[in-house]
Design a protein around this motif. Structure first.
Motif, mmCIF file in Angstrom:
data_model
loop_
_atom_site.group_PDB
_atom_site.id
_atom_site.type_symbol
_atom_site.label_atom_id
_atom_site.label_comp_id
_atom_site.label_asym_id
_atom_site.label_seq_id
_atom_site.Cartn_x
_atom_site.Cartn_y
_atom_site.Cartn_z
ATOM 1 N N ALA A 120 0.843 -1.197 0.000
ATOM 2 C CA ALA A 120 0.000 0.000 0.000
ATOM 3 C C ALA A 120 0.878 1.247 0.000
ATOM 4 O O ALA A 120 0.585 2.232 -0.695
ATOM 5 N N LEU A 121 1.976 1.195 0.749
ATOM 6 C CA LEU A 121 2.886 2.346 0.767
ATOM 7 C C LEU A 121 3.527 2.531 -0.605
ATOM 8 O O LEU A 121 3.682 3.638 -1.096
ATOM 9 N N ARG A 122 3.862 1.427 -1.234
ATOM 10 C CA ARG A 122 4.491 1.491 -2.552
ATOM 11 C C ARG A 122 3.557 2.128 -3.578
ATOM 12 O O ARG A 122 3.985 2.885 -4.446
ATOM 13 N N LEU A 123 2.270 1.798 -3.470
ATOM 14 C CA LEU A 123 1.323 2.259 -4.478
ATOM 15 C C LEU A 123 0.693 3.608 -4.129
ATOM 16 O O LEU A 123 -0.117 4.130 -4.885
ATOM 17 N N SER A 124 1.055 4.154 -2.975
ATOM 18 C CA SER A 124 0.372 5.378 -2.551
ATOM 19 C C SER A 124 0.984 6.616 -3.219
ATOM 20 O O SER A 124 2.075 6.563 -3.786
ATOM 21 N N GLY A 125 0.264 7.678 -3.153
ATOM 22 C CA GLY A 125 0.771 8.956 -3.667
ATOM 23 C C GLY A 125 0.533 9.120 -5.154
ATOM 24 O O GLY A 125 -0.044 8.264 -5.821
ATOM 25 N N ARG A 126 0.933 10.292 -5.647
ATOM 26 C CA ARG A 126 0.775 10.586 -7.078
ATOM 27 C C ARG A 126 2.066 10.244 -7.781
ATOM 28 O O ARG A 126 3.139 10.695 -7.378
ATOM 29 N N LYS A 127 1.947 9.464 -8.826
ATOM 30 C CA LYS A 127 3.146 9.081 -9.561
ATOM 31 C C LYS A 127 3.182 9.871 -10.862
ATOM 32 O O LYS A 127 2.265 9.778 -11.679
ATOM 33 N N ARG A 128 4.212 10.640 -11.019
ATOM 34 C CA ARG A 128 4.395 11.421 -12.233
ATOM 35 C C ARG A 128 4.605 10.474 -13.412
ATOM 36 O O ARG A 128 5.367 9.512 -13.320
ATOM 37 N N LEU A 129 3.929 10.755 -14.500
ATOM 38 C CA LEU A 129 4.002 9.851 -15.656
ATOM 39 C C LEU A 129 4.985 10.362 -16.696
ATOM 40 O O LEU A 129 5.129 11.575 -16.901
ATOM 41 N N GLN A 130 5.637 9.433 -17.346
ATOM 42 C CA GLN A 130 6.592 9.750 -18.419
ATOM 43 C C GLN A 130 5.910 9.593 -19.766
ATOM 44 O O GLN A 130 4.944 8.848 -19.865
ATOM 45 N N PRO A 131 6.349 10.148 -20.852
ATOM 46 C CA PRO A 131 7.474 11.087 -20.895
ATOM 47 C C PRO A 131 7.077 12.473 -20.376
ATOM 48 O O PRO A 131 5.918 12.842 -20.431
ATOM 49 N N TYR A 132 8.071 13.207 -19.891
ATOM 50 C CA TYR A 132 7.803 14.538 -19.360
ATOM 51 C C TYR A 132 7.706 15.546 -20.505
ATOM 52 O O TYR A 132 8.554 15.580 -21.378
ATOM 53 N N ILE A 133 6.659 16.321 -20.479
ATOM 54 C CA ILE A 133 6.414 17.305 -21.538
ATOM 55 C C ILE A 133 6.393 18.684 -20.902
ATOM 56 O O ILE A 133 5.733 18.869 -19.873
ATOM 57 N N LEU A 134 7.087 19.595 -21.506
ATOM 58 C CA LEU A 134 7.145 20.948 -20.965
ATOM 59 C C LEU A 134 5.750 21.550 -20.883
ATOM 60 O O LEU A 134 4.972 21.478 -21.840
ATOM 61 N N GLY A 135 5.400 22.093 -19.740
ATOM 62 C CA GLY A 135 4.123 22.777 -19.589
ATOM 63 C C GLY A 135 2.955 21.859 -19.302
ATOM 64 O O GLY A 135 1.819 22.310 -19.146
ATOM 65 N N GLU A 136 3.232 20.584 -19.223
ATOM 66 C CA GLU A 136 2.136 19.635 -18.986
ATOM 67 C C GLU A 136 2.518 18.730 -17.823
ATOM 68 O O GLU A 136 3.633 18.202 -17.777
ATOM 69 N N HIS A 137 1.623 18.567 -16.854
ATOM 70 C CA HIS A 137 1.925 17.722 -15.699
ATOM 71 C C HIS A 137 0.941 16.556 -15.685
ATOM 72 O O HIS A 137 -0.253 16.735 -15.536
ATOM 73 N N ASN A 138 1.484 15.328 -15.813
ATOM 74 C CA ASN A 138 0.627 14.143 -15.836
ATOM 75 C C ASN A 138 0.949 13.264 -14.638
ATOM 76 O O ASN A 138 2.121 12.951 -14.396
ATOM 77 N N ASP A 139 -0.072 12.878 -13.898
ATOM 78 C CA ASP A 139 0.198 11.910 -12.837
ATOM 79 C C ASP A 139 -0.941 10.918 -12.689
ATOM 80 O O ASP A 139 -2.024 11.094 -13.242
#
Lengths: 481, 548
Positions: free
Chosen positions: B158-177
């Motif tokens: 549960a600790l491993r899966l918790s929180g917001r995980k930022r998704l790749q690929p990283y794009i300037l100006g866009e935040h995906n999680d």
């Protein structure tokens, strides 16, 4: 550590204090050790002459851990395979798995090819036949014969050279009462008939007057072979089941004059094994039976505690007993079992500390004479020399001491000890290769292990001083002697 | 709502399996005997309902008797009717909002505290299993160890899966999680054969991921599961987050499955009930439900062990015996088909038969017992029915004799039948008792064909020292858990994630890396962080997505 040991420790009568001074003992040990080395300098035991093809295989296995593992796995399956084609196919599989990644010629087969100076196709052709021959010969080397008759022939010649024997019957893992009955039947047959197969006692043994008391026929048995319900979780039930089959054997031994030694197995079984033996000796009928023996395994962390406990139990009963002191044969398995279960590892993993424990136990045993007869079972010249030195300094009764070694191992050491006037008994396995395979694998593990005295002495030519060095060196992790 | 002690993720040591008790040690045996006496002295144990943090009694009771001695009443549980079931669901629903917003660290902390409390009383729990479920000592001890493992493992997962995980690929100006969120109210319906480990595993997985839970234990073993409810209380589970609801399957179980506020149903038990739950859950859908009920079911098996001529019979026979008869064949992973290759058939069958003949049948509390009774009358009748079928339509190799034990408890004899077709009912139907069908295979391919010829795919095994056979089995043996050169039961959390497919169940493997995700929905968030050409230059996220 089983609490049974601590609880009853006070029973132990440790009144006697030894007058022996440590420096004198060490000096004498060195002297005796050097004398033994002089006697065996000329010859290496056949196994280590490294001429025959199986010896060459052994040499390769010692150099190459991966190959050692593969070959041991193959040796393990070998007797179950019928016919050369099957042998060939399995060997190929065992030696070629994962070879692709390592590049042609660098896999296990390639390494064998280089060892024997052949090319890869050439070695493929010869390997199966060679392996078949090598394993069969290794089996014949460590196992004295398939049948009692075959073994009797070998034993007669051992006796003619002055050696005593103890028989070990190899057999299937006992998973059923029928198999336990079969083991009991075979044990009984040996007790009743083996002396007839041997014929008259040869002069070489008749000349050893102090050994006339113990019987000539000496049988080493494993209690787990006498029931399909051997379970240390249920010592009471196990004891009852085992004694059911053990009683007729001890009665037969009494009647025919045979000796019964109860071998030790894995650590988990030790407490139950000792308990069964004592339960039997507490039965009116068997009280004081003198031709009974068991084993102490020095490679266990609690070896000394267990031994003291046992000696206390024997002293309280005035029960004579022969105790064979060994290092122990399940060293690799015990570590794997314990790690898989996340239990404390019961065996000492440091070779020097094991040797030190062996010497401590040697002394404890020898100080318990004459109630206890000591059998020092080791191929290690230092360990044997220490016992011989103690024997002298303690004025140990000669009839209460012998040295034991395994069939097919350490021939020159056996000769050297025998020629120094000490009785030597040879632990002699009898049976087919298939049920004998676990015994054979243990012997190969032992012979090819880095820690093996025999390997160091005869294969690597380690210096005598190093091999005779005291294991009691003070070190940060050492224990007090 | 908050629990006092959240765990600090960085302070949680790596997962380690709970070691089994070493019963070769005298002090361990004596401690266990004391625990048996201790629990026996507490009989009859009363297990109430636990609804919204309150203990609730019912007029109807369910007696829990020992299968080894039916005159021994271990205790009684309350029996939830429809009204109590509705109240429990309502309580769970009320508690959901707070619990689902409780930080994962606090929820994991609850499991870790429960694990510590259970470890302290492991012998007592196991002792109750010995009486209530007729589990022999080692089996009962292993069940408690597995329950502790589930708590420890799922807390970490549960600790491993918790929180917001930022998704790749990283794009300037866009935040995906991406983040995981609980489903809602979960109904957990447990089996009697692992009366602690399986209810604990299923319910703790639901709890730690933020769902609220109604746990219905099996009717045969409510008391063991009640001890777990007590532990959760002691560990500080908030009222309504965990509700304990013993009762009749056809009453409260059925109600839970159909209830419009129950979003997830997690079940371990028979194929018949498992499939019924699937149908009922689907039927409830027609009432205009705003979600699709999530159903996770672990069902039966018809597990086979193949032994070929390169096998070490000294190891294969005891492994087969233990896998088939260890808990009287009542594990879903138990061996019920023994497939022997032609060239080893007679030798191996004889050894197997002789070993079966040597089994000691007795009450579970006797440490010498190798074959305990089955769970109840119904189970015994089913086994005896199949033994009758075997006698009529197969070659009887061995049927044991339970003698006068049959009058004392639900004892049934061990049995072995030789069948000549993989289509035979003894080779197709799950019996859940100490009955083994033996089949002869021409060669290894034939053995695999026979092994794969049932609708189940749970466990399977091969005893062979032929490398290519082991490799074939890895590729083509249809089962969720394949065991090579060992017993085919006794999966250990994390080391052998457990579960099957086909009619053996639907769902991810228990004790494995995918299990918790079944209790959650994933949400992806994409945020535009560009404002008229200005974007934050922090486009290298520190946290990356750990994917299995």
């Amino acid at each position: 550590m089983p609490s049974v040991l601590t609880q009853t420790k006070e029973n132990f009568e440790s009144g006697r204090r030894s007058p022996v001074r440590e420096e004198r003992l060490e000096a004498l040990t060195q002297r005796i050790g050097r004398a033994l080395f002089r006697r065996l300098r000329s010859t290496a035991p056949s196994f280590w002459r490294l001429e025959k093809v199986e010896d060459s295989f052994m040499k390769l296995m010692m150099r190459d851990e991966d190959l050692r593992f593969r070959m041991l796995q193959f040796v393990d399956v070998f007797p179950a395979l019928g016919g050369t084609r099957s042998v060939s196919r399995h060997l190929e599989e065992y030696l070629s798995s994962e070879e692709m990644g390592s590049g042609a010629g660098h896999g296990p087969l390639g390494r064998i090819a280089r060892h024997f100076g052949r090319d890869l196709p050439g070695v493929r052709n010869i390997t199966a036949a060679t392996a078949q021959l090598a394993i069969t010969r290794m089996g014949n080397h460590f196992i004295a014969g398939h049948t009692p008759e075959e073994v009797a022939v070998r034993i007669r010649s051992m006796e003619a050279r002055g050696f005593h024997f103890t028989l070990d019957l190899l057999g299937e893992f006992v998973a059923s009462e029928a198999q336990a009955d079969e083991f009991a039947r075979r044990y009984r047959e040996m007790i009743e008939k083996f002396e007839d197969l041997l014929g008259p006692l040869p002069d070489a043994l008749a000349d050893q007057p102090h050994l006339q008391a113990p019987p000539r026929v000496n049988l080493s048995i494993k209690l787990s072979s006498l029931t399909s319900k051997f379970d240390p979780m249920d010592p009471e039930g196990t004891s009852a089941a085992v004694r059911e089959r053990l009683r007729p054997l001890v009665r037969a031994a009494r009647e025919h004059g045979a000796f019964i030694n109860v071998d030790m197995e894995k650590y988990e079984f030790r407490e139950t094994t000792l308990r069964i033996m004592l339960d039997l000796l507490d039965e009116e009928e068997f009280r004081g039976f003198p031709h009974f023996g068991t084993v102490a395994q020095a490679y266990l962390w609690d070896a000394e505690e267990s031994l003291r406990w046992l000696l206390g139990e024997l002293a309280a009963r005035k029960q004579p007993m022969t105790i064979r002191l060994v290092k122990g044969a399940y060293w690799d398995s015990e570590q794997i079992w314990a790690r898989q279960k996340d239990w404390p590892v019961p065996v000492i993993t440091d070779k020097r500390l094991t040797d030190a424990m062996f010497e401590r136990c040697t002394r404890i045993l020898m100080e318990a004479a004459p109630l206890v007869r000591t059998a020092i079972a080791s191929h290690n010249v230092r360990s044997v020399a220490r016992a011989l030195a103690l024997r002298k300094m303690l004025s140990h009764p000669p009839e209460a001491f012998e040295v034991q070694m395994l069939y097919g191992m350490a021939g020159p050491i056996k000769d050297a000890v025998l020629r120094s006037g000490v009785p030597v008994r040879i632990y002699t396995p009898c049976g087919e290769l298939l049920p004998g395979m676990s015994y054979l694998v243990r012997r190969i593990l032992e012979n090819t292990s880095n820690e093996s005295f025999l390997r160091q002495r005869f294969s690597e030519g380690a210096a005598e001083e190093k091999l005779l060095a005291s294991p009691h060196e003070p070190g940060p992790e050492d224990f007090e002697i | 709502m908050s629990i006092a002690a959240p765990v600090h993720t960085e302070k949680v040591p790596p997962f380690r399996n709970e070691p089994f008790a070493d019963f070769s040690r005298r002090e361990e045996r004596e401690a266990f005997k004391r625990a048996l006496a201790d629990i026996h002295a507490r009989f009859p144990i009363e297990a109430p309902l636990l609804i919204g943090g309150k203990r609730v009694e019912t007029a109807e009771k369910i007696d829990s008797v020992s299968p080894s001695d039916t005159s021994l009443l271990c205790g009684r549980s309350a029996s939830a009717g429809e009204a109590e079931t509705d109240k429990a669901v309502a309580a769970a629903r009320r508690a959901f909002d707070d619990w689902s917003h409780t930080p994962a660290e606090e929820r994991a902390g609850l499991l870790l505290r429960a694990a510590a409390l259970m470890r302290k009383r492991s012998h007592l729990f196991a002792a109750l299993e010995v009486y209530e479920a007729a589990k022999p000592w080692r089996e009962a001890d292993a069940d408690v160890a597995e329950a502790i493992d589930f708590l420890e493992f799922y807390a970490r997962e549960a600790l491993r899966l918790s929180g917001r995980k930022r998704l790749q690929p990283y794009i300037l100006g866009e935040h995906n999680d991406l983040s995981y969120h609980p489903l809602g109210v979960a109904a957990v319906i447990g089996p009697w054969n692992f009366p602690l480990a399986i209810p604990v595993g299923m319910s703790s997985a639901a709890l730690v991921t933020g769902n609220t839970v109604i746990l219905k234990p099996a009717e045969q073993t409510p008391l063991v599961t009640w001890l777990y409810a007590r532990i959760l209380e002691e560990a500080g589970v908030p009222a309504g987050v965990f509700n304990f609801l013993p009762g009749r399957g056809e009453v409260c179980g059925a109600r839970l499955v159909r209830h419009p506020d129950v979003q997830a149903i997690v079940f371990t038990g028979s194929k018949e009930v498992g499939l019924l739950i699937q149908r009922e859950a689907l039927a409830a859908q027609q009432d205009g439900l705003p979600f699709v009920k999530k159903v996770v079911t672990e069902m039966g098996g018809k597990n086979a062990l193949i032994v070929d001529s390169s096998a070490d019979i000294d190891a294969a026979v005891p492994d087969a015996i233990y896998s088939a008869y260890g808990f009287a064949g009542q594990k879903c992973s138990a061996l019920s088909r023994l497939i022997l290759l032609d060239d080893i058939y007679d030798v191996c069958l004889k050894r197997f038969q002789e070993a079966a003949e040597s089994l000691r049948i007795g009450p579970a509390e006797d440490p010498g017992t190798q074959l305990p009774p089955v769970i109840d009358d119904e189970a015994a009748a089913k086994v005896n029915k199949y033994i009758g079928l075997g006698r009529e339509s197969a070659r009887t190799i061995y049927v044991g004799d339970v003698g006068s034990l049959a009058e004392k408890g639900h004892f049934v004899p061990p049995a072995i039948f030789e069948v000549d077709s993989s289509k035979h009912r003894l080779a197709q139907e799950e019996i859940f008792g100490p009955v083994v069908a033996v089949l002869r295979a021409r060669d290894f391919d034939d053995a695999l064909r026979i092994a794969n010829s049932t609708p189940y795919a749970l466990t399977g095994g091969v005893h062979s020292r032929t490398v290519s056979h082991l490799e074939r089995a890895r590729l083509d043996f249809q089962c969720g858990n394949l065991y090579l050169n060992r017993t085919i039961t006794g999966a250990i959390v994390a080391r052998q994630p457990f579960g099957g497919y086909r009619l053996s169940g639907i769902g991810a493997k228990a004790g494995g890396p995918d299990y918790l995700k079944q209790f959650m929905v994933a949400r992806a968030v994409s945020e535009n962080r560009m404002r008229h050409g200005s974007a934050p230059l922090e486009e290298h996220a520190t946290e990356t997505w750990e994917e299995f």
